[in-house]
Every structure is written in C-alpha cells, then in structure tokens.
Scaffold this motif. Structure first.
Motif, PDB file in Angstrom:
ATOM      1  N   PHE A  59     -77.567   6.701 -20.633  1.00 37.36           N
ATOM      2  CA  PHE A  59     -76.159   6.853 -20.280  1.00 37.36           C
ATOM      3  C   PHE A  59     -75.647   5.535 -19.699  1.00 37.36           C
ATOM      4  CE2 PHE A  59     -73.146   8.618 -16.840  1.00 37.36           C
ATOM      5  CZ  PHE A  59     -72.035   8.462 -17.657  1.00 37.36           C
ATOM      6  N   VAL A  60     -74.483   5.089 -20.164  1.00 39.72           N
ATOM      7  CA  VAL A  60     -73.877   3.847 -19.691  1.00 39.72           C
ATOM      8  C   VAL A  60     -72.726   4.209 -18.751  1.00 39.72           C
ATOM      9  CG1 VAL A  60     -72.753   1.690 -20.341  1.00 39.72           C
ATOM     10  CG2 VAL A  60     -74.479   2.696 -21.850  1.00 39.72           C
ATOM     11  N   SER A  61     -72.844   3.804 -17.480  1.00 39.84           N
ATOM     12  CA  SER A  61     -71.876   4.196 -16.454  1.00 39.84           C
ATOM     13  C   SER A  61     -71.191   2.973 -15.863  1.00 39.84           C
ATOM     14  CB  SER A  61     -72.600   4.979 -15.339  1.00 39.84           C
ATOM     15  OG  SER A  61     -71.723   5.316 -14.296  1.00 39.84           O
ATOM     16  N   GLY A  62     -69.925   3.116 -15.517  1.00 39.85           N
ATOM     17  CA  GLY A  62     -69.193   2.008 -14.898  1.00 39.85           C
ATOM     18  C   GLY A  62     -67.701   2.270 -14.892  1.00 39.85           C
ATOM     19  N   LYS A  63     -66.992   1.552 -14.028  1.00 42.04           N
ATOM     20  CA  LYS A  63     -65.544   1.688 -13.950  1.00 42.04           C
ATOM     21  C   LYS A  63     -64.881   1.269 -15.254  1.00 42.04           C
ATOM     22  CE  LYS A  63     -63.138   0.420 -10.508  1.00 42.04           C
ATOM     23  NZ  LYS A  63     -62.483  -0.450  -9.493  1.00 42.04           N
ATOM     24  N   SER A  64     -63.671   1.716 -15.450  1.00 42.24           N
ATOM     25  CA  SER A  64     -62.910   1.333 -16.639  1.00 42.24           C
ATOM     26  C   SER A  64     -62.693  -0.173 -16.661  1.00 42.24           C
ATOM     27  CB  SER A  64     -61.553   2.046 -16.634  1.00 42.24           C
ATOM     28  OG  SER A  64     -60.773   1.656 -17.741  1.00 42.24           O
ATOM     29  N   GLY A  65     -62.932  -0.788 -17.814  1.00 38.57           N
ATOM     30  CA  GLY A  65     -62.665  -2.208 -17.978  1.00 38.57           C
ATOM     31  C   GLY A  65     -63.814  -3.142 -17.649  1.00 38.57           C
ATOM     32  N   VAL A  66     -64.972  -2.607 -17.220  1.00 41.53           N
ATOM     33  CA  VAL A  66     -66.080  -3.507 -16.866  1.00 41.53           C
ATOM     34  C   VAL A  66     -66.816  -4.029 -18.097  1.00 41.53           C
ATOM     35  CG1 VAL A  66     -66.445  -2.500 -14.591  1.00 41.53           C
ATOM     36  CG2 VAL A  66     -67.729  -1.613 -16.550  1.00 41.53           C
ATOM     37  N   GLY A  67     -66.606  -3.391 -19.254  1.00 41.39           N
ATOM     38  CA  GLY A  67     -67.248  -3.876 -20.470  1.00 41.39           C
ATOM     39  C   GLY A  67     -68.381  -3.021 -20.992  1.00 41.39           C
ATOM     40  N   LYS A  68     -68.320  -1.709 -20.757  1.00 40.32           N
ATOM     41  CA  LYS A  68     -69.384  -0.813 -21.232  1.00 40.32           C
ATOM     42  C   LYS A  68     -69.476  -0.824 -22.756  1.00 40.32           C
ATOM     43  CE  LYS A  68     -67.737   2.859 -19.136  1.00 40.32           C
ATOM     44  NZ  LYS A  68     -66.580   2.253 -18.431  1.00 40.32           N
ATOM     45  N   THR A 115     -66.180 -10.444 -12.881  1.00 40.54           N
ATOM     46  CA  THR A 115     -64.795 -10.829 -12.616  1.00 40.54           C
ATOM     47  C   THR A 115     -64.004  -9.741 -11.897  1.00 40.54           C
ATOM     48  OG1 THR A 115     -64.049 -10.011 -14.784  1.00 40.54           O
ATOM     49  CG2 THR A 115     -64.788 -12.302 -14.670  1.00 40.54           C
ATOM     50  N   ASP A 116     -64.684  -8.679 -11.465  1.00 41.73           N
ATOM     51  CA  ASP A 116     -64.003  -7.570 -10.793  1.00 41.73           C
ATOM     52  C   ASP A 116     -64.823  -7.151  -9.578  1.00 41.73           C
ATOM     53  OD1 ASP A 116     -62.747  -5.287  -9.942  1.00 41.73           O
ATOM     54  OD2 ASP A 116     -62.974  -4.176 -11.816  1.00 41.73           O
ATOM     55  N   ARG A 117     -64.476  -7.689  -8.438  1.00 38.24           N
ATOM     56  CA  ARG A 117     -65.225  -7.420  -7.204  1.00 38.24           C
ATOM     57  C   ARG A 117     -65.273  -5.934  -6.890  1.00 38.24           C
ATOM     58  NH1 ARG A 117     -68.751  -9.924  -3.463  1.00 38.24           N
ATOM     59  NH2 ARG A 117     -69.018  -8.302  -1.889  1.00 38.24           N
ATOM     60  N   SER A 118     -64.193  -5.227  -7.178  1.00 42.22           N
ATOM     61  CA  SER A 118     -64.147  -3.798  -6.847  1.00 42.22           C
ATOM     62  C   SER A 118     -65.197  -3.008  -7.622  1.00 42.22           C
ATOM     63  CB  SER A 118     -62.743  -3.238  -7.109  1.00 42.22           C
ATOM     64  OG  SER A 118     -62.449  -3.225  -8.500  1.00 42.22           O
ATOM     65  N   SER A 119     -65.511  -3.441  -8.839  1.00 40.33           N
ATOM     66  CA  SER A 119     -66.524  -2.735  -9.635  1.00 40.33           C
ATOM     67  C   SER A 119     -67.909  -2.914  -9.033  1.00 40.33           C
ATOM     68  CB  SER A 119     -66.506  -3.223 -11.088  1.00 40.33           C
ATOM     69  OG  SER A 119     -66.943  -4.576 -11.197  1.00 40.33           O
ATOM     70  N   PHE A 120     -68.135  -4.084  -8.398  1.00 35.20           N
ATOM     71  CA  PHE A 120     -69.410  -4.314  -7.714  1.00 35.20           C
ATOM     72  C   PHE A 120     -69.471  -3.504  -6.426  1.00 35.20           C
ATOM     73  CE2 PHE A 120     -71.942  -6.707  -4.589  1.00 35.20           C
ATOM     74  CZ  PHE A 120     -73.175  -6.721  -5.243  1.00 35.20           C
ATOM     75  N   PHE A 159     -83.121   3.482 -28.764  1.00 31.24           N
ATOM     76  CA  PHE A 159     -82.220   3.761 -27.650  1.00 31.24           C
ATOM     77  C   PHE A 159     -80.966   4.446 -28.179  1.00 31.24           C
ATOM     78  CE2 PHE A 159     -84.329  -0.316 -26.382  1.00 31.24           C
ATOM     79  CZ  PHE A 159     -85.140   0.229 -25.393  1.00 31.24           C
ATOM     80  N   HIS A 160     -80.661   5.576 -27.607  1.00 33.51           N
ATOM     81  CA  HIS A 160     -79.452   6.312 -27.975  1.00 33.51           C
ATOM     82  C   HIS A 160     -78.481   6.182 -26.804  1.00 33.51           C
ATOM     83  CE1 HIS A 160     -77.568  10.273 -29.673  1.00 33.51           C
ATOM     84  NE2 HIS A 160     -77.023   9.197 -30.171  1.00 33.51           N
ATOM     85  N   PHE A 161     -77.562   5.211 -26.900  1.00 31.12           N
ATOM     86  CA  PHE A 161     -76.636   4.920 -25.809  1.00 31.12           C
ATOM     87  C   PHE A 161     -75.442   5.872 -25.837  1.00 31.12           C
ATOM     88  CE2 PHE A 161     -78.780   0.803 -26.434  1.00 31.12           C
ATOM     89  CZ  PHE A 161     -79.206   0.559 -25.124  1.00 31.12           C
ATOM     90  N   TRP A 162     -75.124   6.428 -24.676  1.00 31.67           N
ATOM     91  CA  TRP A 162     -73.956   7.297 -24.514  1.00 31.67           C
ATOM     92  C   TRP A 162     -72.949   6.587 -23.613  1.00 31.67           C
ATOM     93  CZ3 TRP A 162     -73.822  13.129 -24.990  1.00 31.67           C
ATOM     94  CH2 TRP A 162     -74.729  13.562 -25.973  1.00 31.67           C
ATOM     95  N   ASP A 163     -71.786   6.297 -24.166  1.00 31.05           N
ATOM     96  CA  ASP A 163     -70.726   5.570 -23.467  1.00 31.05           C
ATOM     97  C   ASP A 163     -69.507   6.469 -23.381  1.00 31.05           C
ATOM     98  OD1 ASP A 163     -68.777   3.760 -22.604  1.00 31.05           O
ATOM     99  OD2 ASP A 163     -68.556   2.849 -24.588  1.00 31.05           O
ATOM    100  N   CYS A 164     -68.932   6.576 -22.189  1.00 35.27           N
ATOM    101  CA  CYS A 164     -67.774   7.465 -22.008  1.00 35.27           C
ATOM    102  C   CYS A 164     -66.716   6.778 -21.162  1.00 35.27           C
ATOM    103  CB  CYS A 164     -68.229   8.752 -21.330  1.00 35.27           C
ATOM    104  SG  CYS A 164     -66.895   9.923 -21.041  1.00 35.27           S
ATOM    105  N   GLY A 165     -65.457   6.966 -21.517  1.00 32.39           N
ATOM    106  CA  GLY A 165     -64.358   6.395 -20.756  1.00 32.39           C
ATOM    107  C   GLY A 165     -64.204   7.060 -19.396  1.00 32.39           C
ATOM    108  N   GLU A 166     -63.782   6.280 -18.416  1.00 31.95           N
ATOM    109  CA  GLU A 166     -63.642   6.798 -17.049  1.00 31.95           C
ATOM    110  C   GLU A 166     -62.596   7.902 -16.974  1.00 31.95           C
ATOM    111  OE1 GLU A 166     -63.374   4.890 -12.582  1.00 31.95           O
ATOM    112  OE2 GLU A 166     -62.178   3.975 -14.168  1.00 31.95           O
ATOM    113  N   ALA A 167     -61.518   7.762 -17.763  1.00 37.33           N
ATOM    114  CA  ALA A 167     -60.459   8.777 -17.733  1.00 37.33           C
ATOM    115  C   ALA A 167     -60.980  10.127 -18.223  1.00 37.33           C
ATOM    116  CB  ALA A 167     -59.282   8.329 -18.599  1.00 37.33           C
ATOM    117  N   ILE A 187     -73.648   4.982  -8.117  1.00 35.60           N
ATOM    118  CA  ILE A 187     -75.055   5.347  -8.277  1.00 35.60           C
ATOM    119  C   ILE A 187     -75.340   6.687  -7.617  1.00 35.60           C
ATOM    120  CG2 ILE A 187     -77.410   4.699  -7.662  1.00 35.60           C
ATOM    121  CD1 ILE A 187     -76.499   1.749  -7.900  1.00 35.60           C
ATOM    122  N   SER A 188     -74.837   6.869  -6.401  1.00 33.30           N
ATOM    123  CA  SER A 188     -75.066   8.128  -5.689  1.00 33.30           C
ATOM    124  C   SER A 188     -74.444   9.311  -6.420  1.00 33.30           C
ATOM    125  CB  SER A 188     -74.495   8.030  -4.271  1.00 33.30           C
ATOM    126  OG  SER A 188     -75.129   7.008  -3.531  1.00 33.30           O
TER     127      SER A 188
END
Length: 260
Positions: free
Chosen positions: A57-66, A144-149, A110-118, A156-157
């Motif tokens: 599963f690929v997780s991250g905020k919108s726009g980070v480049g998943k 380039t996005d401090r908030s995503s870090f 590897f079977h990657f699952w990518d989903c939009g944050e919305a 993670i939690s």
C-alpha cells in the motif's frame, strides 16, 4: 526494524552478467514491459525461479508524488502534472533478485495499491481495502513540502493501526529538487532515530530516453529504482523468513549488518 541494505540480497545484481539475463525478462528492446494481473516474466527452463508476491500500500498526502513514484518503479512515464487519483489504482511490478546466503534467484512481484487522499477521506471502506492482506506500506513525503514530512508520525500511526506487523518504509519524493528542499538531513536523521524506519530518497522525474527521443530507456531506468525495489524486497523477504521461524527477528533498534 531496519534490515541493512545488501544483507539479504546481492546488491547491484542487475548490473552483473548473470543478473542482466534475468532482467531481460522484464525488458523488451530496452523498454520496460508492463505486466497485467495475469501476466509474468517468462524464463527459460534452465533459469527457473520462484515468484514471491507481495501487496504494498502506498500512503501519503495529496500531491507528494505517490502515482509518480509507482510509475517510475514500473518504468512508465511520470505524469508531468499532478492529478488526484480517483479511487484505487493498482500496478504490478516484477523485480528479479538473488539471495545472498543461498545464491538462489527469485522474482519479486509487487502489487502496488495507490489511492487518492480525497477518496480515502470520503469513503470509509477504502483504507481497510488497501490494508487488507497487505504485506507492507510505503509512506511518502515530498522534499518540497514540509507539511508532508511533519505529517508522517500521524500518518504512520493512523494507517498502521491494527496492522503494526507490516513492513514500513518511508520514501522522500522529489529528491531531484533537493536544492529547494524544506526537509534537511538533520530532520531525516532525527526521524530515523525516533521511528527506527528506513528512509529512502527518490527522484520524481523521467529518466533517460532511447535514441528515438520518445521511449524511456528501460535498462537505464533500472538504476533509478534499484535501491527502492531492493530494499523493499529485502524487508518483505526477511519478514517472511522471520514469520516462518527460519531466522530470528531483529530486536527493536538493532540493525542487521551485512556479512564481511
């Protein structure tokens, strides 16, 4: 838990004469092959290799480049502009590798699952579906996005709740824009000390192209993704060996070291 790179798999095997024969099965005229759900690399009988399959599963905020990261791992064109992923997008990536201890060749699927944050926020069933029978999670932030870090601990939690035994790897995207980074090496070092998770860096731009100027150079592209796919393969394989009782589990805060 962090497994030291090169302690499970032979590093840079894709560059060796033996490895190139196996990697030729995921290339066609130096272009990466795209595999559907029912397809797999075809090996000659003398090169028979087992396939180890994993859902990631690929997780991250919108726009980070998943989506861009998954495209790069698969040898596909990286999107030039950001578009929110609607629903769940799945991509299959094959990666040949050689086990260090036994010298046995394996094909990792590897079977990657990518989903939009919305979509995750709108539909309650999306996150459980992405986590169901998953073996690992890639947590992305953008250099380039401090908030995503800053959001990584919360992410993670939240995402690993009820699935703490999954392999967890953090990837910093857009490393090609490191001169404009909002995240420093000191930030990364402090994060690793606190969370004991591997942190990888990845560029978010297309690699070299073939002579036609249009087609991505698949073999050259392997160099851009080998470090990510090898580390992912090592951690997932090691987790399986621990689960099967074949190797002891690493103690928290103890890193596996490569043999001399």
């Amino acid at each position: 838990m962090a497994v030291s790179p090169g302690s499970v798999l032979v590093p840079d095997w894709h560059r060796s004469p033996e490895g190139k024969v196996y990697f030729a099965t995921i290339l066609r005229k130096n272009k990466r092959k795209f595999f559907g759900l029912m397809e797999r690399p075809v090996l000659p009988p003398r090169m028979a290799a087992d396939t180890a399959s994993y859902k990631v599963f690929v997780s991250g905020k919108s726009g980070v480049g998943k989506t861009a990261m998954v495209a790069k791992l698969a040898g596909l064109e990286v999107p030039s502009a950001h578009h929110e992923t609607t629903g769940i997008q799945t991509t299959t990536v094959y990666w040949p590798a050689k086990l260090r201890d036994s010298g046995r060749a394996l094909i990792f699927r590897f079977h990657f699952w990518d989903c939009g944050e919305a979509a995750l926020k709108k539909f309650d069933h999306i996150l459980p579906a992405c986590k169901e029978k998953a073996d690992g999670i890639l947590f992305l932030f953008s250099f380039t996005d401090r908030s995503s870090f800053n959001d990584l601990p919360n992410q993670i939690s939240r995402v690993t709740e009820g699935a703490e035994d999954l392999v967890k790897i953090v990837i910093g995207s857009k490393f090609d824009q490191f001169m404009h980074t909002d995240v420093t090496e000191r930030d990364l070092a402090e994060f690793q000390r606190a969370w004991r998770l591997p942190v990888l860096r990845m560029k978010s731009v297309n690699g070299p192209r073939l002579a036609d100027g249009q087609t991505l150079d698949g073999r050259a592209g392997l160099e851009h993704v080998a470090h990510v796919l090898n580390v992912l393969a090592e951690h997932l394989w090691y987790q399986d060996q621990v689960a099967a009782g074949l190797v002891p589990a690493l103690q928290p805060g103890v890193e596996e070291t490569s043999p001399c």
